[in-house]
Design an enzyme around this catalytic site. Sequence first.
Site, PDB file in Angstrom:
ATOM      1  N   CYS A  22       1.009  83.198  21.237  1.00 16.76           N
ATOM      2  CA  CYS A  22       1.511  83.214  19.862  1.00 16.76           C
ATOM      3  C   CYS A  22       3.023  83.331  19.899  1.00 16.76           C
ATOM      4  O   CYS A  22       3.616  83.580  20.951  1.00 16.76           O
ATOM      5  CB  CYS A  22       0.912  84.372  19.062  1.00 16.76           C
ATOM      6  SG  CYS A  22       1.513  85.986  19.571  1.00 16.76           S
ATOM      7  N   CYS A  25       4.818  86.113  21.652  1.00 20.36           N
ATOM      8  CA  CYS A  25       4.987  86.126  23.108  1.00 20.36           C
ATOM      9  C   CYS A  25       6.410  85.756  23.515  1.00 20.36           C
ATOM     10  O   CYS A  25       6.837  86.049  24.635  1.00 20.36           O
ATOM     11  CB  CYS A  25       4.005  85.153  23.767  1.00 20.36           C
ATOM     12  SG  CYS A  25       2.274  85.628  23.589  1.00 20.36           S
ATOM     13  N   ASP A 435      20.533  58.259   9.844  1.00 19.36           N
ATOM     14  CA  ASP A 435      20.803  57.132  10.727  1.00 19.36           C
ATOM     15  C   ASP A 435      20.921  55.889   9.846  1.00 19.36           C
ATOM     16  O   ASP A 435      20.479  55.895   8.690  1.00 19.36           O
ATOM     17  CB  ASP A 435      19.652  56.973  11.731  1.00 19.36           C
ATOM     18  CG  ASP A 435      19.836  55.774  12.634  1.00 19.36           C
ATOM     19  OD1 ASP A 435      20.952  55.575  13.127  1.00 19.36           O
ATOM     20  OD2 ASP A 435      18.851  55.034  12.837  1.00 19.36           O
ATOM     21  N   ASP A 638      17.821  58.783  18.220  1.00 17.07           N
ATOM     22  CA  ASP A 638      17.822  59.867  17.232  1.00 17.07           C
ATOM     23  C   ASP A 638      17.023  61.078  17.704  1.00 17.07           C
ATOM     24  O   ASP A 638      17.121  62.145  17.095  1.00 17.07           O
ATOM     25  CB  ASP A 638      17.224  59.370  15.907  1.00 17.07           C
ATOM     26  CG  ASP A 638      17.976  58.180  15.334  1.00 17.07           C
ATOM     27  OD1 ASP A 638      19.212  58.182  15.416  1.00 17.07           O
ATOM     28  OD2 ASP A 638      17.321  57.259  14.823  1.00 17.07           O
TER      29      ASP A 638
END
Length: 753
Positions: A22, A25, A435, A638
């Site tokens: 999770c 952690c 972009d 990108d």
Amino acid sequence: MNTDQTMSQDQEIRLSILGMRCAGCIAAVETALQGVPGVNSVNVNFADHSAVVTGSAEPEHMKRALKQAGYDGAVMEGLEDPGEEEQQEEERYRDLMRKAAVAAALGVPLMLGAHLDWFPLMGTSAGTGFWTNVALLTLVVMFYSGGHFFASAIKLMRVRQANMDTLIALGTGSAWLYSSIVIDYSDQLPTLSSHAYFEASAIILAFINLGSALETRARGKTSAAIRALIGLQPRTARVVREGQDIDIPIEEVGLGEVLRVRPGEKIAVDGVLREGHSTVDESMLTGESLPVEKNVGANVAAGTINQNGSFLFTATRIGRDTALAQIIHSVRQAQSSKPELAKLADKISAIFVPVVVAISVFTFFIWLIFGPSPSLGYAFVTSMTVLVIACPCALGLATPISVMVAVGRAAQMGVLIRKGEALQTAGKLTCLILDKTGTVTVGKPTLSHVAAFEGYTDDQILQRAASLESGSEHPLAAAILTAAEEKQLKLDKVRKFHAVAGHGITGLIDKQPWLFGNAALMAENDIAIDAHADTMAELAGQGQTPMLLAVDKTLVGIVAVADPIKADSAKAVKQLKQLGVRVLMVTGDNEITAKAIAAQAGISELRAQVLPQDKALVVKELQGQGEKVGMVGDGINDAPALAQADVGFAIGTGTDVAIESADVVLLQGSLLKVPEAMGLSKLTVTNIKQNLLGAFFYNTIGIPVAAGLLYPVFGILLNPMIAGAAMAMSSVTVVSNANRLRWIKLNDEETPS
């Protein structure tokens, strides 16, 4: 000391971490690694369960520290294929779903039976046998469906951390322990407290496992972005050694080697063209739709595709130094360094857990010292009930249920939310980078202008140009041929066709010499074009590429091709500005074309001729200025910027790499979906906060009552059935509130289904 096993100062090493379950952690792993002498910085990437560590510590010491914290680590080398990790994530999803199903299979019948009085009473001989079997069965289910939560809670406790797993372990564990004790000691406990909570333990685990599974699936196959990038690089290269062409593994190519590339092949490493001529499709790196002419002295990049012609080039960058490898590295770095948007519930839990435990302990001693007889029984009941009522059933649902509903609503809008965190961030964006090609523009060259001179008609000019291009492999030929086909123009037969490298084409039509190309081709053939220089400049200024058609030393027409902006780009930019969002266009294209497109879209800020690896630097620069940055793109170039941005939006018609690197995918390719997604984000965040408030309302009211605060004055001790009803009501409130997101309306044209 073995230098192969050691990092020099400021060198970085990438570790694969096994055992991360999770987001909580992350703190445990970072704490463990930062405690190793010689480690300067640690960036943990939960998406692919890895950590990038800089410093001079030995890898073995880091792996030992991870082991002590309950994790396994391994050094990651090379451009490995993460497909195995992806398969593991899919297996984790299935495992969590199985655990949820097992817990529900026990919890639902127990819950129904308790409310409908199906089961024998506590304290009876039949009840003791029945509930003992239920206790054992619940313990097995808790071990199977909740073992990972308990293991995670223990790991976090070792590094003095707490999160949702800690609450789940405390709540379900205390509920089971209390219920097991009640079986044998129900006659020694207050009458209202002789109730088992086995169904609560099972139902909570079912809900939480389901939420974890859905979060795992929603996070998506992040590693697919890296795999797609790695797939661009060929595994072998054709080098020229002692006059012979030899195919060798890519890792054996050395600097200064001469390599041969044939039509249709991928370029193996970065280099400089030394012999031959061709056009190269660089769209996977630059995002630009038009292939690039390559002559002697031009740079070529690994992963790009040679279209026509064979050429030789000299290797200048190999291995991890190629542009493609740098982009892969940039994606990984951006994913690792992106600030972890911790779940609001986890942040609250970090404070809530120790407070609840402290209240429970305090309650126990108060009742033990000052409580009525049997004081020990009252002390145990009240302290355990505090933990049970605090069990985060509604709290665990507060965030994921809103995210689930919002993701479904977004899909109806044509917006794919790949990462739940994006829903908590998109509404806070202050700056959006666009972009150009395929994002603001259509991404496909089309015929934009035809001008006829010397008595010719537009159709005649287009027909002659298309006839000449029918034998050409020029990148713009397809746009001209498509336009002629749409007009149903019959093409002439061309004789003595000749392609002039970098200039254009020539050929005979009806025995007349025709030329079609750029100004340089006209100049070489002494054809005057000055009279039309203004027209050519105007077309170029509008982002169009003008090509000249001449016959018998006379210019007779101009044909222009352009990548037009999308119909709704200008409207989307206007909406974004109305939301107070700063809009920039960042492109690798030339400045003249970029300015023309930006003007048409209503964008006032732009940066042109930006290299692929530098797009992420632009994002970092703006983030350094305090901006919350969103990035919209569709090309591989990108991908690093999409990963670096606070929220990455990929155009659904773009490359797989861009899509896999993004947090949000605009399936219809429309920029109008960006402000819609931002609006949905704001509503979702508000909804989550309402859910958390509702969940904590029951906790804040229930915990004092569970502790016995009302008993001295009113003689009221929390009835277990009331506690169960409060927990159920909090869940119903959270789910009902989250479902309101299904009916939101984000624009005037939309009608929710």
